[in-house]
Structure formats: C-alpha cells, structure tokens
Design an enzyme around this catalytic site. Structure first.
Site, PDB file in Angstrom:
ATOM      1  CB  SER A 123     -24.264  46.585 -53.870  1.00  0.00           C
ATOM      2  OG  SER A 123     -24.236  45.824 -52.704  1.00  0.00           O
TER       3      SER A 123
ATOM      4  CD  GLU B  99     -21.412  43.478 -45.032  1.00  0.00           C
ATOM      5  OE1 GLU B  99     -20.682  43.123 -45.979  1.00  0.00           O
ATOM      6  OE2 GLU B  99     -22.338  44.299 -45.168  1.00  0.00           O
TER       7      GLU B  99
ATOM      8  N   GLY C 166     -17.684  49.480 -51.001  1.00  0.00           N
ATOM      9  CA  GLY C 166     -18.107  49.565 -52.409  1.00  0.00           C
ATOM     10  C   GLY C 166     -18.190  48.187 -53.043  1.00  0.00           C
TER      11      GLY C 166
HETATM   12  C1  LIG Z   1     -29.006  48.570 -44.751  1.00  0.00           C
HETATM   13  C2  LIG Z   1     -28.169  48.194 -45.950  1.00  0.00           C
HETATM   14  C3  LIG Z   1     -26.862  48.622 -46.039  1.00  0.00           C
HETATM   15  C4  LIG Z   1     -26.083  48.286 -47.151  1.00  0.00           C
HETATM   16  N1  LIG Z   1     -24.815  48.806 -47.246  1.00  0.00           N
HETATM   17  C5  LIG Z   1     -24.087  48.508 -48.321  1.00  0.00           C
HETATM   18  C6  LIG Z   1     -22.781  49.088 -48.455  1.00  0.00           C
HETATM   19  O1  LIG Z   1     -22.319  49.871 -47.618  1.00  0.00           O
HETATM   20  N2  LIG Z   1     -22.057  48.767 -49.533  1.00  0.00           N
HETATM   21  C7  LIG Z   1     -22.518  47.900 -50.486  1.00  0.00           C
HETATM   22  O2  LIG Z   1     -21.787  47.602 -51.425  1.00  0.00           O
HETATM   23  N3  LIG Z   1     -23.778  47.366 -50.424  1.00  0.00           N
HETATM   24  C8  LIG Z   1     -24.569  47.662 -49.351  1.00  0.00           C
HETATM   25  N4  LIG Z   1     -25.837  47.162 -49.271  1.00  0.00           N
HETATM   26  C9  LIG Z   1     -26.381  46.380 -50.385  1.00  0.00           C
HETATM   27  C10 LIG Z   1     -26.600  44.918 -50.084  1.00  0.00           C
HETATM   28  O3  LIG Z   1     -25.381  44.223 -50.054  1.00  0.00           O
HETATM   29  C11 LIG Z   1     -27.557  44.371 -51.174  1.00  0.00           C
HETATM   30  O4  LIG Z   1     -28.785  45.052 -51.028  1.00  0.00           O
HETATM   31  C12 LIG Z   1     -27.794  42.886 -51.029  1.00  0.00           C
HETATM   32  O5  LIG Z   1     -26.615  42.164 -51.321  1.00  0.00           O
HETATM   33  C13 LIG Z   1     -28.931  42.409 -51.981  1.00  0.00           C
HETATM   34  O6  LIG Z   1     -28.697  42.834 -53.267  1.00  0.00           O
HETATM   35  P1  LIG Z   1     -29.829  43.652 -54.104  1.00  0.00           P
HETATM   36  O7  LIG Z   1     -30.323  44.766 -53.256  1.00  0.00           O
HETATM   37  O8  LIG Z   1     -29.234  43.982 -55.416  1.00  0.00           O
HETATM   38  O9  LIG Z   1     -31.030  42.625 -54.272  1.00  0.00           O
HETATM   39  P2  LIG Z   1     -31.166  41.487 -55.397  1.00  0.00           P
HETATM   40  O10 LIG Z   1     -29.892  40.739 -55.495  1.00  0.00           O
HETATM   41  O11 LIG Z   1     -31.709  42.093 -56.621  1.00  0.00           O
HETATM   42  O12 LIG Z   1     -32.239  40.550 -54.726  1.00  0.00           O
HETATM   43  C14 LIG Z   1     -33.646  40.855 -54.753  1.00  0.00           C
HETATM   44  C15 LIG Z   1     -34.387  39.745 -54.051  1.00  0.00           C
HETATM   45  O13 LIG Z   1     -34.190  38.497 -54.745  1.00  0.00           O
HETATM   46  C16 LIG Z   1     -33.674  37.526 -53.848  1.00  0.00           C
HETATM   47  N5  LIG Z   1     -32.700  36.666 -54.550  1.00  0.00           N
HETATM   48  C17 LIG Z   1     -31.707  37.092 -55.375  1.00  0.00           C
HETATM   49  N6  LIG Z   1     -30.987  36.053 -55.815  1.00  0.00           N
HETATM   50  C18 LIG Z   1     -31.518  34.941 -55.247  1.00  0.00           C
HETATM   51  C19 LIG Z   1     -31.213  33.548 -55.306  1.00  0.00           C
HETATM   52  N7  LIG Z   1     -30.183  33.086 -56.022  1.00  0.00           N
HETATM   53  N8  LIG Z   1     -31.971  32.681 -54.582  1.00  0.00           N
HETATM   54  C20 LIG Z   1     -33.010  33.139 -53.828  1.00  0.00           C
HETATM   55  N9  LIG Z   1     -33.355  34.451 -53.749  1.00  0.00           N
HETATM   56  C21 LIG Z   1     -32.623  35.339 -54.438  1.00  0.00           C
HETATM   57  C22 LIG Z   1     -33.000  38.301 -52.741  1.00  0.00           C
HETATM   58  O14 LIG Z   1     -32.956  37.570 -51.538  1.00  0.00           O
HETATM   59  C23 LIG Z   1     -33.907  39.509 -52.624  1.00  0.00           C
HETATM   60  O15 LIG Z   1     -35.016  39.209 -51.810  1.00  0.00           O
HETATM   61  C24 LIG Z   1     -26.638  47.487 -48.179  1.00  0.00           C
HETATM   62  C25 LIG Z   1     -27.957  47.037 -48.076  1.00  0.00           C
HETATM   63  C26 LIG Z   1     -28.725  47.391 -46.998  1.00  0.00           C
HETATM   64  C27 LIG Z   1     -30.151  46.923 -46.932  1.00  0.00           C
END
Ligand SMILES: Cc1cc2nc3c(=O)[nH]c(=O)nc-3n(C[C@H](O)[C@H](O)[C@H](O)COP(=O)(O)OP(=O)(O)OC[C@H]3O[C@@H](n4cnc5c(N)ncnc54)[C@H](O)[C@@H]3O)c2cc1C
Length: 398
Positions: free
Chosen positions: A133, A248, A131
C-alpha cells in the site's frame, strides 16, 4: 484413506509427546513468537515448541524438504493443523514470510532466492514486512508510485509504503515498485526484496486505536537494491503480487480459527454473562443472534472444508475467493456479539477491574474491524466475487 488415518495417529502421538502444556493455552499478542534478527522467544517453552516443530519439518509441512519444509501433501498438512487445533496448540511461529512470501517465492522465485530466503523464513532468521500500500494506492493497488529505476546491476528505489505492519521490527520487506511509468499501470510493476538495513530505508510508526497494530510508514530514499533481488521478470510483478494476495486472503480467512486467543467464545460468554430461564437465554434478541452466529460459523467451516476437498480433487473452487470476506466479516460479527453479551464487562480497555480476557475481547473487537480492510477491503472482495464468481458486469463497464 487408511494411510491418512495412520498419519493422523502418528501426528496425535507426536504432538501429545512434544507440545508443552503451556503451549496448549490460548495465546496473547505478547506471547507470539515472530522470529527475525531482533526477535526473542517469549518463554523457554515457546522456544522448545518452535524448535521441535522446526526439526520435525512441521513449521511449513507442505514446503519442499530441500528448503527446510516437511515435503508433505496438502492433506497431511491439513491433518497436522487439525490435530494442533484439537489440543489448542499455539502456532510456534507467526510470520508474514511463512504465510505469504514463502509460497510466492516457491512459485516465482529463482533457485538462489529460494535457497537464500525460504529456509531462513522457516528457521525464523528473517522477519518480513509487506510493502504494497501507498498513501494513494490501497484498494487501487496498481496505481502505486514507489519508483525503482533500472541501473543495470541494481535498482534505485525512491518513494514510500504505508500501513507496513511492524516494519520497524522487520529485517526485510517485499515491495511492489513501479519500474515502467509509461505502460498500462499493471504492466509496469516489479516485485523487489529489500533488506531493511540498506542505507536510505527508514520507518516511522503509526499508532492505532486497537493498541495492537504496529503500523509504519516506510520510506525509501535512493535505496540501492541488487538486481538479484527482483522476483520474477521485470515489469511482471503484478502476477507475483496477485499470487501472494491469494495466500494473504487465505490467512485472513482462517485468522479467527487459528491459535485461540484469550477471549471467551460466544457460547461460553453467554453462559457466563447472560440470564437463563428454563435452559433458555432470557434476552430473545441475543438468543437469536447467538443461534444465527452458530449457524453461520458452521456454514463457514463446511465451506472451508469444501474448498479444501475441491482443491485436493483438482476442481476449480470459488471457496478461496469468498472465504476472506466471510471469515473476516464473521470475526467482526463475533466481536460485536461478544460485546453485546458482556454488557458493561465488555468495556474494559485497561485496568485491574477487568479480567485479561475481557480486555482482550475489546481489543480484538477493534482489531476485527481492521481485518475486514487488511489484505483487500470487504467491498473490494465483493467486487472480486461479483466479477470472478458470479460473472456480473463491472460498474461502468460494458
Ligand atoms: C490491519 C491492517 C494491516 C495492514 N498491513 C499492511 C501491510 O503490512 N502492508 C501493506 O502494504 N498494506 C497493509 N495494509 C493496508 C491495506 O492493504 C489497505 O488498507 C487496504 O488495501 C485498503 O486500502 P486503503 O486503506 O488505501 O483504503 P481505500 O482504498 O482508500 O478505500 C477506502 C474505502 O473505500 C472503499 N472502496 C475503495 N475502492 C472501492 C471500489 N472500487 N468499490 C467499492 N468500494 C471501494 C474501500 O472498501 C474502503 O472502505 C493493512 C491494513 C490493515 C487494516
């Protein structure tokens, strides 16, 4: 060195005698054993294999014996992994607890937490969700808002977590929660262990294109969490969170090289699907792509090895920081290459006209993209490398 060779021989013999033939075949998602209260073994052989490995102490070979681990050195654990890979042995247990939470608990948990949770992870009694994101906190994880009010003997948790993989099938969830909203964002975060059966916890599944990821949004509505479930100090959860992320990312970097899936490796796929003339692939572009891919995989394997050697020698290594990026991007390249090689045979999502391997290849192609996001996106990994490895100035910084 001699001891290690002796150990390798013993491991090889033991695996030969104890790993059932069916557990040396490439694995499908349906054949993975995840443990937990509601988990069941996909086959009798899978049960036998898991139990033999558990009894031998090799589910977590390098964890301390008093918590159910094998008490072995990193080198010995590596040898077991290598030897399993050599015979294509499947991982006996798939577990977020094993890959991520366990190592963090061993470092930051108190004795009672280790006693309660570490052995239960090895014994596959508990299945864990992550938990971290939230709808407004992914890459910028430290801005998380899920709130835990300190009520003395317990915390009262309110808010939600998103992308919680398989949370609807899990028994427990480890959560980052905000315990102090008034300080710098990283300094007001705590790390809590929450039993999913606690009143007020609910999950809502989110379906994905890969047909494989079982994401949920997990909600906390006035959830009472006993104080003893706080890992590390109050408001110091960011350190635990970062330590866990290292594990991780290490896992994600190795995903492709772990239990083989039922897909055809690119070199084999080339022989199967492409036209050859005079021993060479006729399509010059694909020939070049395949050569580049093989060179890249070799370089990655060497970097893995370098990282391992540096760690064993106590040298500070940049390898773990770059491996998540390299490993997951390489998986993406591999999947793209496979589809290019397979042509129309790589378009089978379902239906009997495609083999299970062909269908799995397309599903893994979709999944490979997700892996460059999960655990910190590639862009974020590049930022981390720029800052911590190359020492470059931060965007907008001084
Ligand atoms: C298969 C999978 C399993 C997952 N499992 C879990 C889980 O079990 N528990 C959990 O808590 N989370 C989980 N996640 C979530 C994951 O940790 C997030 O998706 C990830 O950290 C990206 O966050 P976001 O999706 O909010 O994208 P955002 O943070 O909104 O990013 C969107 C885009 O902007 C880019 N970006 C953002 N900030 C910057 C920056 N400063 N510089 C350059 N580029 C940037 C990112 O690279 C991305 O391309 C999972 C994700 C996936 C895909």
């Amino acid at each position: 060195m001699q001891d290690q060779e002796q150990f390798r021989r013993e491991v090889r013999q033991w695996l030969q005698a104890n790993c059932p033939e069916s557990q040396r075949q490439p694995i499908t998602a349906a054949e993975q054993y995840w443990g937990g209260r509601r988990g069941s073994f996909p086959s009798e052989d899978a049960r036998l294999w898991y139990e033999r490995m558990r009894d031998r102490g090799w589910i977590a070979p390098e964890w301390p014996i008093e918590y159910g681990g094998g008490g072995l050195s990193d080198q010995q654990a590596r040898i077991i992994k290598d030897e399993m890979k050599r015979i294509n042995a499947r991982a006996p247990l798939y577990s977020i607890g094993l890959w991520m939470l366990g190592p963090a608990l061993l470092e930051y948990g108190n004795e009672a937490q280790k006693q309660q949770h570490v052995r239960a992870i090895i014994n596959a009694e508990t299945r864990w969700a992550q938990g971290y994101s939230e709808p407004g906190a992914g890459s910028d994880l430290a801005s998380l808002q899920c709130r835990a009010e300190d009520m003395g003997d317990h915390f009262l948790v309110n808010g939600s977590k998103i992308w919680t993989t398989s949370a609807d099938k899990c028994d427990w969830i480890f959560c980052l929660v905000r315990t102090d909203p008034k300080v710098k964002k990283q300094e007001g975060i705590s790390f809590l262990l929450i039993d999913m059966d606690t009143p007020g916890v609910s999950t809502s599944p989110i379906e994905l294109i890969s047909g494989e990821s079982e994401f949920c949004q997990t909600f906390f509505d006035n959830v009472k969490v006993p104080r003893e479930n706080l890992v590390g100090e109050l408001n110091k959860g960011w350190s635990v969170a970062k330590a866990l992320l290292v594990h991780e990312r290490k896992l994600m970097a190795e995903l492709g090289s772990d239990s083989p899936r039922k897909i055809v490796p690119p070199n084999e796929a080339a022989r199967k699907y492409l036209e050859f003339r005079d021993g060479r692939i006729v399509d010059a572009r694909l020939r070049l792509d395949l050569v580049e891919y093989n060179m890249q995989m070799h370089a990655i394997a060497l970097t893995h090895f370098r990282g391992f050697e540096e760690k064993s020698a106590g040298v500070r290594s940049a390898a773990p920081l770059v491996m998540k990026y390299l490993g997951t991007e390489a998986e993406k390249t591999k999947s793209e290459l496979l589809l290019a090689i397979m042509g129309s045979r790589g378009l089978g999502w379902e239906g009997d006209e495609f083999t299970p391997e062909e269908r799995d290849t397309l599903r893994l192609w979709a999944m490979s993209k997700a892996m460059t996001i999960a655990g910190g996106s590639s862009e974020i990994q590049l930022n981390v490398i720029a800052k911590n490895v190359l020492g470059l100035p931060q965007a907008g910084g001084t």
